[in-house]
Design a protein around this motif. Structure first.
Motif, mmCIF file in Angstrom:
data_model
loop_
_atom_site.group_PDB
_atom_site.id
_atom_site.type_symbol
_atom_site.label_atom_id
_atom_site.label_comp_id
_atom_site.label_asym_id
_atom_site.label_seq_id
_atom_site.Cartn_x
_atom_site.Cartn_y
_atom_site.Cartn_z
ATOM 1 N N GLN A 1 -6.638 7.804 4.035
ATOM 2 C CA GLN A 1 -6.650 6.457 3.466
ATOM 3 C C GLN A 1 -6.306 6.542 1.992
ATOM 4 O O GLN A 1 -7.180 6.559 1.140
ATOM 5 C CB GLN A 1 -8.025 5.831 3.647
ATOM 6 N N SER B 1 2.839 1.707 3.514
ATOM 7 C CA SER B 1 1.429 1.526 3.819
ATOM 8 C C SER B 1 0.740 0.649 2.785
ATOM 9 O O SER B 1 -0.218 -0.046 3.082
ATOM 10 C CB SER B 1 0.753 2.892 3.893
ATOM 11 N N SER B 2 1.240 0.688 1.532
ATOM 12 C CA SER B 2 0.550 -0.076 0.490
ATOM 13 C C SER B 2 0.776 -1.566 0.664
ATOM 14 O O SER B 2 -0.031 -2.369 0.235
ATOM 15 C CB SER B 2 1.018 0.379 -0.885
ATOM 16 N N ALA C 1 -0.653 -0.970 8.445
ATOM 17 C CA ALA C 1 0.026 0.323 8.536
ATOM 18 C C ALA C 1 -0.892 1.387 7.943
ATOM 19 O O ALA C 1 -0.944 1.556 6.732
ATOM 20 C CB ALA C 1 1.345 0.271 7.779
ATOM 21 N N PRO C 2 -1.627 2.112 8.776
ATOM 22 C CA PRO C 2 -2.518 3.147 8.239
ATOM 23 C C PRO C 2 -1.728 4.200 7.480
ATOM 24 O O PRO C 2 -0.650 4.601 7.918
ATOM 25 C CB PRO C 2 -3.184 3.726 9.485
ATOM 26 N N THR C 3 -2.285 4.652 6.371
ATOM 27 C CA THR C 3 -1.508 5.473 5.430
ATOM 28 C C THR C 3 -0.971 6.748 6.034
ATOM 29 O O THR C 3 0.221 7.043 5.939
ATOM 30 C CB THR C 3 -2.380 5.882 4.237
ATOM 31 N N SER D 1 1.713 6.176 8.488
ATOM 32 C CA SER D 1 2.960 5.681 7.886
ATOM 33 C C SER D 1 3.753 6.807 7.252
ATOM 34 O O SER D 1 4.976 6.885 7.417
ATOM 35 C CB SER D 1 2.656 4.623 6.829
ATOM 36 N N PHE E 1 -0.633 4.441 14.719
ATOM 37 C CA PHE E 1 -0.010 3.196 14.283
ATOM 38 C C PHE E 1 -0.203 2.111 15.338
ATOM 39 O O PHE E 1 -0.582 0.975 15.029
ATOM 40 C CB PHE E 1 1.479 3.459 14.048
#
Lengths: 382, 302
Positions: A147, A261-262, A267-269, A272, B107
């Protein structure tokens, strides 16, 4: 979708806020370092050792969290957590090494054992920590899938500096490591400490793995070390090419993934960043000019076509495309066409008389036979 | 019905079946030096599971199984392509493929959560034995779904191994000879990949897909260090696997109780740790632990 596109453009041009910008730059630095170390790990066939390190960091993270709490530290104390992670990560790698060296288990089994058992121990510790009264252990779970958004600008900066230092160290060891990867015996003969160099390489791998835990998570961090290097391998077979391409792919992919992701909440980091690197990998797999799937398919189709054309020419017939290759003109074979038929006939002879000399790597019937095969045929005159 | 039958028994059954199944299949992975393939498949099935789940709209076992099998096939194929075309070593090829697929799965999990389709990442990462309940004990037909799936896959795997025992043994130890004799070692390898995928999906609700790796490799590895005999190794590994399941579950539930606590540890994690301890014990004391080289060296010294 235009909204999302605009947001991405903003992020990519550092207009999405200071924090985001620092995290993105930090991810790029991490990606570059991981790409560099990963290139050497790939060439030394040690890529999966990083997977063992990644999974083995979990118990260390939890123990460090408990220790930090016991010592009265407030908040997350990232350096303490990462120190704990590094400790058990390296222990995990050492355990795999010990199993390989002292028992008859193969290296792949040893890595799988170390990886899964250390990870499981971490899960058990995590389940214990979750019963303790001190809160905020939810932060620990963010290390599993990553994260990056939870990083403060200062932390991201610190990780970036560490990553660049690792890259610098790697560059300092570039030539000895390169020799180690391509000619171990020569390296030994020149007196290079092979075991020490291997240890340094694995140590750098462990370092980059630990640095990547927060952004990408421990399950996926190995992707940072493998994907850029594998992608680079499709484009080049020289050390410098593989290394610098890997650094570039790593930096670019991580940068892109962190940006995506930001701005996209869903979109989990870690995922991504890995998917962005995966895109680079897939593109390389498909489009690389010599080793890519498309290039390979074209090569095969062309070789098959040429063999059929040469056969037809041999039988005195025409064949569609023979003119294109310059093998036939005005209904009769040209000099080049005759040469192609001659090559084909040599292959036929080689198959009949000296099949053991048939080279595996060349295009059957088309490429000229190597000197050894020709010499063998010459000796075995019909 | 007592709490044991409603809560502990189904969990023990699921854990035991999952461990035994994984141990059985893992033998062939360890013997072929493809332990990391187990790692790869266990990760790669995630997008298949989530995809099947999203398409079916519920925890439909057959949709997820089909998705998992498809994902495993795609992964196996992609790994081969990467190895051949890129001239890349097997470990890195596997690593490249399965990490991308696992990331895709993570995802997709997020997208599913966004649409209120709830499938837990937790479930995938470390299983939920606590959720496997037999509330209507002793009604056998009311045994939880996970137990039925595991029993089914176990039975199918055992049947396949017994029916094709000779072909499998040949394909594992000398695939070139098997091919020369007209057998199809490639098909057997494909079957192994599919069964490992089925075992991973059947087990993930019990022990989580990452812990499946431990159960695939640790019991066979421990058994390998204790015997040279092929059949003994397989039977011993199943025994070690199920033994680890029972011991681990007991440890998770009762060790904290012994220390006066009211909570329990993560059962799947404890099971994997116990199997790891078995490997450690075998590595230290197993009668066949030494490689040929180190055994020869120690003979020379002694």
């Amino acid at each position: 979708m235009t909204g999302a596109g605009d947001g991405l453009l903003e992020a990519l041009t550092f207009q999405a806020g200071y924090n985001t910008g620092v995290v993105m730059a930090g991810s790029a630095a991490l990606g570059a370092a991981a790409g560099g170390v990963g290139a050497f790990l790939l060439l030394r066939a040690r890529a999966m050792a990083a997977d063992a390190v990644g999974h083995a960091t979990l118990p260390g993270l939890v123990l460090a969290f408990i220790a930090a709490g016991a010592l009265g530290a407030e908040g997350r104390a990232l350096p303490v957590l990462l120190a704990g992670a590094a400790l058990t990560g390296i222990l995990g790698m050492a355990a795999a090494e010990a199993l390989t060296r002292r028992t008859r288990l193969a290296p792949d089994a040893a890595i799988a054992i170390a990886l899964s058992v250390f990870y499981a121990a971490g899960i058990v510790l995590l389940s214990w920590v979750q019963t303790l009264p001190a809160g905020s252990q939810g932060g620990l779970e963010s290390f599993i899938l990553g994260q990056a958004a939870a990083l403060s600008a200062a932390e991201a900066l610190g990780l970036a500096v560490a990553a660049l230092l690792a890259l610098g160290l790697l560059l300092a060891l570039f030539r000895p490591l390169g020799l180690l990867c391509f000619d171990e015996h020569h390296a030994r003969a020149r007196g290079w400490p092979v075991a020490g160099l291997d240890a340094a390489l694995l140590g750098l791998g462990a370092l980059v793995t630990v640095l990547g835990l927060q952004s990408v998570g421990l399950v996926l961090v190995v992707a940072l070390l493998i994907l850029p290097a594998v992608a680079a391998r499709f484009w080049s077979k020289r050390l410098a090419g593989i290394f610098w391409l890997s650094v570039g792919f790593g930096a670019g992919g991580a940068f892109l993934g962190a940006a995506a992701s930001s701005i996209w909440l869903r979109a989990p980091t870690g995922a991504s960043i890995v998917l962005a690197l995966g895109l680079v990998f897939a593109a390389s797999l498909l489009a690389a000019p010599r080793r890519g799937i498309v290039a390979e398919a074209v090569r095969r189709a062309r070789a098959g076509w040429q063999v059929r054309a040469a056969r037809a020419l041999q039988a005195g017939r025409g064949y569609p495309g023979a003119g294109l290759f310059g093998w036939r003109r005005g209904g009769r074979p040209t000099a080049r066409g005759a040469a192609a038929v001659a090559r084909l006939e040599l292959w036929d002879r080689c198959l009949a008389e000296a099949p053991e000399a048939l080279p595996a790597e060349l295009a059957w019937g088309i490429d000229p036979l190597p000197a050894e095969a020709l010499a063998l045929l010459g000796k075995r005159a019909p | 019905m007592s709490l044991f039958w409603q809560v502990d028994f189904p969990a023990l059954l699921a854990a035991g079946l999952a461990s035994g199944l994984c141990a059985l299949l893992g033998n062939f992975l360890v013997l072929r030096r493809e332990s990391l393939l187990g790692d790869a498949i266990a990760h790669a099935v995630l997008p298949g599971i989530v995809g099947g789940f999203m398409l079916a709209g519920a925890l439909a076992a057959s949709a997820m199984l089909a998705g998992a099998l498809a994902a495993a096939l795609i992964a196996a194929g992609a790994i081969q392509v990467v190895r051949r075309l890129g001239r890349i070593e097997p470990g890195a090829a596997m690593g490249a493929v399965f990490t991308v697929m696992f990331a895709a799965g993570v995802f997709m999990l997020e997208q599913a959560a966004a649409r209120n389709l709830h499938i837990d990442a937790d479930c995938v990462l470390y299983g939920q034995l606590e959720d496997i309940l037999w509330l209507d004990a002793p009604d056998i037909s009311a045994l939880p779904r996970e137990v039925w799936t595991l029993a089914g896959v176990f039975a199918a795997a055992a049947a396949a191994v017994l029916l094709l025992a000779k072909e499998i043994r040949l394909a594992v130890f000398d695939p070139a000879f098997a091919a020369a004799l007209g057998f199809r070692p490639g098909l057997i390898h494909l079957g192994l990949v599919l069964f490992v995928a089925a075992a991973a999906i059947a087990s993930f609700e019990a022990v989580g897909s990452i812990l499946v790796i431990a159960m695939l490799i640790c019991p066979p590895a421990a058994a390998r260090l204790m015997t040279d005999n092929y059949r003994t190794q397989i039977l011993l590994s199943i025994a070690l696997g199920t033994g680890s399941a029972f011991a681990g579950y007991g440890l998770a539930g009762f060790a904290p109780a012994l220390l006066g606590a009211s909570w329990s540890l993560n059962a799947a994690g404890c099971i994997a740790v116990v199997s790891g301890l078995a490997v450690a014990a075998a590595a230290l004391f197993g009668p066949r632990r030494l490689s040929f080289a180190s055994a020869a060296a120690s003979l020379g010294r002694g």
